[in-house]
Scaffold this motif. Sequence first.
Motif, PDB file in Angstrom:
ATOM      1  N   ASP A 379       0.833  -1.204   0.000  1.00  0.00           N
ATOM      2  CA  ASP A 379       0.000   0.000   0.000  1.00  0.00           C
ATOM      3  C   ASP A 379       0.865   1.251   0.000  1.00  0.00           C
ATOM      4  OD1 ASP A 379      -2.220   1.709   0.248  1.00  0.00           O
ATOM      5  OD2 ASP A 379      -2.105   1.659   2.426  1.00  0.00           O
ATOM      6  N   ALA A 380       1.863   1.270   0.876  1.00  0.00           N
ATOM      7  CA  ALA A 380       2.731   2.442   0.978  1.00  0.00           C
ATOM      8  C   ALA A 380       4.058   2.039   1.594  1.00  0.00           C
ATOM      9  CB  ALA A 380       2.073   3.527   1.826  1.00  0.00           C
ATOM     10  N   ILE A 381       5.086   2.834   1.318  1.00  0.00           N
ATOM     11  CA  ILE A 381       6.385   2.693   1.986  1.00  0.00           C
ATOM     12  C   ILE A 381       6.781   4.087   2.446  1.00  0.00           C
ATOM     13  CG2 ILE A 381       8.783   1.968   1.786  1.00  0.00           C
ATOM     14  CD1 ILE A 381       7.972   0.107  -0.463  1.00  0.00           C
ATOM     15  N   ILE A 382       7.099   4.192   3.727  1.00  0.00           N
ATOM     16  CA  ILE A 382       7.375   5.495   4.330  1.00  0.00           C
ATOM     17  C   ILE A 382       8.829   5.548   4.779  1.00  0.00           C
ATOM     18  CG2 ILE A 382       6.723   7.109   6.160  1.00  0.00           C
ATOM     19  CD1 ILE A 382       4.023   5.611   6.306  1.00  0.00           C
ATOM     20  N   ALA A 383       9.571   6.517   4.271  1.00  0.00           N
ATOM     21  CA  ALA A 383      10.955   6.734   4.714  1.00  0.00           C
ATOM     22  C   ALA A 383      10.928   7.565   5.984  1.00  0.00           C
ATOM     23  CB  ALA A 383      11.747   7.448   3.624  1.00  0.00           C
ATOM     24  N   LEU A 384      11.450   7.013   7.068  1.00  0.00           N
ATOM     25  CA  LEU A 384      11.459   7.705   8.353  1.00  0.00           C
ATOM     26  C   LEU A 384      12.693   8.599   8.479  1.00  0.00           C
ATOM     27  CD1 LEU A 384      10.411   4.807  10.763  1.00  0.00           C
ATOM     28  CD2 LEU A 384       8.944   6.540   9.721  1.00  0.00           C
ATOM     29  N   PRO A 385      12.676   9.529   9.415  1.00  0.00           N
ATOM     30  CA  PRO A 385      13.887  10.324   9.664  1.00  0.00           C
ATOM     31  C   PRO A 385      15.026   9.432  10.139  1.00  0.00           C
ATOM     32  CG  PRO A 385      11.957  11.330  10.705  1.00  0.00           C
ATOM     33  CD  PRO A 385      11.537   9.971  10.244  1.00  0.00           C
ATOM     34  N   GLU A 386      16.246   9.845   9.901  1.00  0.00           N
ATOM     35  CA  GLU A 386      17.387   9.135  10.448  1.00  0.00           C
ATOM     36  C   GLU A 386      17.450   9.353  11.960  1.00  0.00           C
ATOM     37  OE1 GLU A 386      20.778  10.550   8.347  1.00  0.00           O
ATOM     38  OE2 GLU A 386      20.338   9.415   6.530  1.00  0.00           O
ATOM     39  N   LYS A 387      18.229   8.518  12.637  1.00  0.00           N
ATOM     40  CA  LYS A 387      18.450   8.623  14.080  1.00  0.00           C
ATOM     41  C   LYS A 387      17.147   8.527  14.865  1.00  0.00           C
ATOM     42  CE  LYS A 387      22.535  11.501  13.298  1.00  0.00           C
ATOM     43  NZ  LYS A 387      23.206  12.788  13.566  1.00  0.00           N
ATOM     44  N   MET A 388      16.259   7.622  14.401  1.00  0.00           N
ATOM     45  CA  MET A 388      14.955   7.430  15.041  1.00  0.00           C
ATOM     46  C   MET A 388      14.947   6.244  15.996  1.00  0.00           C
ATOM     47  SD  MET A 388      12.072   9.173  14.586  1.00  0.00           S
ATOM     48  CE  MET A 388      10.768   7.938  14.487  1.00  0.00           C
ATOM     49  N   PHE A 389      15.931   5.339  15.842  1.00  0.00           N
ATOM     50  CA  PHE A 389      15.917   4.110  16.625  1.00  0.00           C
ATOM     51  C   PHE A 389      17.131   4.060  17.550  1.00  0.00           C
ATOM     52  CE2 PHE A 389      13.043   3.364  13.226  1.00  0.00           C
ATOM     53  CZ  PHE A 389      12.080   2.498  13.733  1.00  0.00           C
ATOM     54  N   TYR A 390      16.999   3.304  18.637  1.00  0.00           N
ATOM     55  CA  TYR A 390      18.021   3.289  19.673  1.00  0.00           C
ATOM     56  C   TYR A 390      19.317   2.610  19.231  1.00  0.00           C
ATOM     57  CZ  TYR A 390      13.925   4.468  22.403  1.00  0.00           C
ATOM     58  OH  TYR A 390      12.786   5.068  22.858  1.00  0.00           O
ATOM     59  N   GLY A 391      19.199   1.594  18.384  1.00  0.00           N
ATOM     60  CA  GLY A 391      20.374   0.805  18.042  1.00  0.00           C
ATOM     61  C   GLY A 391      21.009   1.154  16.719  1.00  0.00           C
ATOM     62  N   THR A 392      20.456   2.109  15.979  1.00  0.00           N
ATOM     63  CA  THR A 392      21.021   2.454  14.675  1.00  0.00           C
ATOM     64  C   THR A 392      20.595   3.860  14.277  1.00  0.00           C
ATOM     65  OG1 THR A 392      21.119   1.849  12.329  1.00  0.00           O
ATOM     66  CG2 THR A 392      19.054   1.429  13.460  1.00  0.00           C
ATOM     67  N   GLY A 393      21.485   4.551  13.579  1.00  0.00           N
ATOM     68  CA  GLY A 393      21.164   5.886  13.098  1.00  0.00           C
ATOM     69  C   GLY A 393      20.876   5.929  11.616  1.00  0.00           C
ATOM     70  N   ILE A 394      20.843   4.750  10.954  1.00  0.00           N
ATOM     71  CA  ILE A 394      20.684   4.702   9.499  1.00  0.00           C
ATOM     72  C   ILE A 394      19.247   4.977   9.091  1.00  0.00           C
ATOM     73  CG2 ILE A 394      22.577   3.070   9.301  1.00  0.00           C
ATOM     74  CD1 ILE A 394      20.491   0.865   8.891  1.00  0.00           C
ATOM     75  N   SER A 395      19.055   5.118   7.790  1.00  0.00           N
ATOM     76  CA  SER A 395      17.719   5.330   7.240  1.00  0.00           C
ATOM     77  C   SER A 395      16.862   4.094   7.450  1.00  0.00           C
ATOM     78  CB  SER A 395      17.809   5.640   5.744  1.00  0.00           C
ATOM     79  OG  SER A 395      18.549   6.816   5.516  1.00  0.00           O
ATOM     80  N   THR A 396      15.624   4.314   7.844  1.00  0.00           N
ATOM     81  CA  THR A 396      14.692   3.213   8.064  1.00  0.00           C
ATOM     82  C   THR A 396      13.390   3.496   7.323  1.00  0.00           C
ATOM     83  OG1 THR A 396      14.068   4.283  10.146  1.00  0.00           O
ATOM     84  CG2 THR A 396      15.603   2.441  10.278  1.00  0.00           C
ATOM     85  N   TYR A 397      12.665   2.423   7.057  1.00  0.00           N
ATOM     86  CA  TYR A 397      11.440   2.528   6.260  1.00  0.00           C
ATOM     87  C   TYR A 397      10.338   1.690   6.902  1.00  0.00           C
ATOM     88  CZ  TYR A 397      14.783   4.234   2.816  1.00  0.00           C
ATOM     89  OH  TYR A 397      15.763   4.945   2.171  1.00  0.00           O
ATOM     90  N   VAL A 398       9.108   2.120   6.706  1.00  0.00           N
ATOM     91  CA  VAL A 398       7.950   1.344   7.141  1.00  0.00           C
ATOM     92  C   VAL A 398       7.179   0.904   5.903  1.00  0.00           C
ATOM     93  CG1 VAL A 398       5.768   1.361   8.397  1.00  0.00           C
ATOM     94  CG2 VAL A 398       7.757   2.546   9.347  1.00  0.00           C
ATOM     95  N   TRP A 399       7.044  -0.403   5.736  1.00  0.00           N
ATOM     96  CA  TRP A 399       6.234  -0.961   4.656  1.00  0.00           C
ATOM     97  C   TRP A 399       4.813  -1.128   5.181  1.00  0.00           C
ATOM     98  CZ3 TRP A 399       8.227  -3.768   0.022  1.00  0.00           C
ATOM     99  CH2 TRP A 399       9.594  -3.553  -0.181  1.00  0.00           C
ATOM    100  N   ILE A 400       3.844  -0.561   4.481  1.00  0.00           N
ATOM    101  CA  ILE A 400       2.429  -0.752   4.798  1.00  0.00           C
ATOM    102  C   ILE A 400       1.856  -1.724   3.766  1.00  0.00           C
ATOM    103  CG2 ILE A 400       0.181   0.326   5.143  1.00  0.00           C
ATOM    104  CD1 ILE A 400       2.251   1.230   7.160  1.00  0.00           C
ATOM    105  N   LEU A 401       1.419  -2.889   4.239  1.00  0.00           N
ATOM    106  CA  LEU A 401       0.861  -3.910   3.353  1.00  0.00           C
ATOM    107  C   LEU A 401      -0.655  -3.971   3.536  1.00  0.00           C
ATOM    108  CD1 LEU A 401       3.432  -6.820   3.923  1.00  0.00           C
ATOM    109  CD2 LEU A 401       3.599  -4.877   2.358  1.00  0.00           C
ATOM    110  N   ASP A 402      -1.355  -4.315   2.460  1.00  0.00           N
ATOM    111  CA  ASP A 402      -2.819  -4.392   2.500  1.00  0.00           C
ATOM    112  C   ASP A 402      -3.257  -5.344   1.395  1.00  0.00           C
ATOM    113  OD1 ASP A 402      -5.595  -3.964   2.435  1.00  0.00           O
ATOM    114  OD2 ASP A 402      -5.389  -1.853   2.960  1.00  0.00           O
TER     115      ASP A 402
END
Length: 643
Positions: A379-402
């Motif tokens: 359905d969608a893929i969302i690029a999150l801000p960097e430095k959002m997670f405790y264990g990594t500062g790299i780019s992360t994404y959220v896949w929305i499936l439907d």
Amino acid sequence: MSAQVAKISQSAVWDTADKYLRNVVDPEDYGEYILPFLILRRLECLLADTKDEVVELAESGKFTGELLNMAVHSKFGLGYYNTSRFDLEVIGTTDDHVQESLLEYLDGFSEQVADIWDAFKFREKIATLERNSRLWQIIRHFAAMDLHPETIPDVSMGDLFEDIMFRAFTTKGKGAGAFYTPRDAIRLMVDVLFASDDDGLTGKAPARSVYDPTAGTGGMLLVAQRALEEMNPNIDVTLYGQEMMDWAYAIGKADLLIQGGRPESIKQGDTLRVDRYEGETFDYVLSNPPFGVDWSVSKAEVMRQSEVPGSRFSHGLPAVSDGQMLFLSHVASKMAPKGPNGAGGRAAIVSNGSPLFTGKAGSGPDKIRAWLLTNDLVDAIIALPEKMFYGTGISTYVWILDNNKEEHRRGKIQLINAAPFWSPMRKGMGDKTREMSETDRAAVLEIYTEFEDSEHSKIVTADDLGYRDVPVVKQKHYVTRVTPEAVEEAMAHAAAVEGHRAIIEKLDGVVWNSLPTLLKTRAKAAGAKMPTGLIDAIMNAVAHDDPEAPPAKSRTGKPVLVDGFSMTERIPLSEDVDEHMRREVLPFAPDVTWDEAASKVGYEIPFTRLFYTPEPVRPLEEIDADIARVMASLEAKFKAVRE
């Protein structure tokens, strides 16, 4: 958070570390001691109202084992219980036999929750405290806390537990990222996930199931439950999860229990190897699997399942060094099946950038991507801000499936660049120095619901993300150069006779492609035979590479290729191959040819390219002025040195 909860969290629970754990336990491990005691106290407060009656029922001898479980559930509505006469208050009244009494108390818990203490390695920690003469003080400390649900309701207790977990993980820094997902990231996932189901969530008594195959400490499940209950207080939410790591499993299961959840909500085990919910599907699936996890331990079972048509891993297998895409496949398989009136499943899963593009066309990862995209599951893929997670500062994404999209979203994928939507944290934790505020999340949710092309949103199709890797080869360019050496080389062929010499001579400058016809014509005129093998020998002997000549073809009309030259042209599925080659390749390499039939189809999601905005080049005048200023400064310094 209520004043009572704030008081407990700040001046009672965590202060245990300074009062009783200092010089006994490493500061980074304080939480591993505090959390199980907090959980134990909450559980005994939840069971306090029926404790005496349950103990009497157990001691009557009328029921044992599973029959006792059924009797307690039937009479008291409890999913777990304790049959010991001990509790923390009783144990704390005397400093005699403290360790033995506490262990007997733990043994009195029913099997539904007994594994929590094993996963915490609580008995080992109790022994450590006893050896250092701290156990009795800590027991009295927690026994004095009133954690009864009438004093601290489930939601407030959840806030308290969240605060203590956060403090515990803060001491671990980056290590927290292995089992704790930031709540701001979860809330964004949940908001987007539920945005496409808002009509169905506003009924009189809707029911929804939520599943997390990498449940960690249960945060995703609890945030999802709370968000659904905020939308509709009458909703019936059932939670399901699976977690492999002992400590995370213990915290997750306990967190659900202390907020009134079911003990069977989270099961323990390796999701890739054994799906503890095999055959079950869910309305919503949330997951934050580990990035780059090696799945070699689970390889034998994963391979076995991959050979079963239609199974969760039958669509392709990624490299053993990175199991993220296995979790993508698993999550897709756990969505409730498509049905009438919008029925189906939706999922949100966190990944790094690798699943967007890893693997060449036709590889295992590419097959998984192709399956998801061409079956309209993304359905969608969302690029999150960097430095959002405790264990990594790299780019992360959220896949929305439907698997049952809204009508206007069918056949399309929305790519959202949410990287600019963040706020700085007052105090960082591990690699996490940024967070998505409520305002940030609202802006991203609005972009999702608007579903339009914009600066931060691209609407594409599977064909837009698909490509052909077309093999491209370079042709040789031959003209005929007849030299005495070439004539002798051709005449040395076993089938050649002296009469062929005149046929071979006087061919200098002839286009190589026309040699077969010309040789046959001359031979016929001379009344000679021209064997096929001899034609090939002559062509090879007199061939001369000349870039100005037309591309060479063999006697049978096939292109003659340059040895060792090979390249691949990537062409979008939405483009015609021949037209693309004429426009993009032939003007720069007129001597190449291609074979569309031999091309391989693949898929990738080029986020960076799609959202790339070139920065304007500085005017030359500004650059010249900067250079002049630097040179003038250098000249002044040199002058000062010379003087």
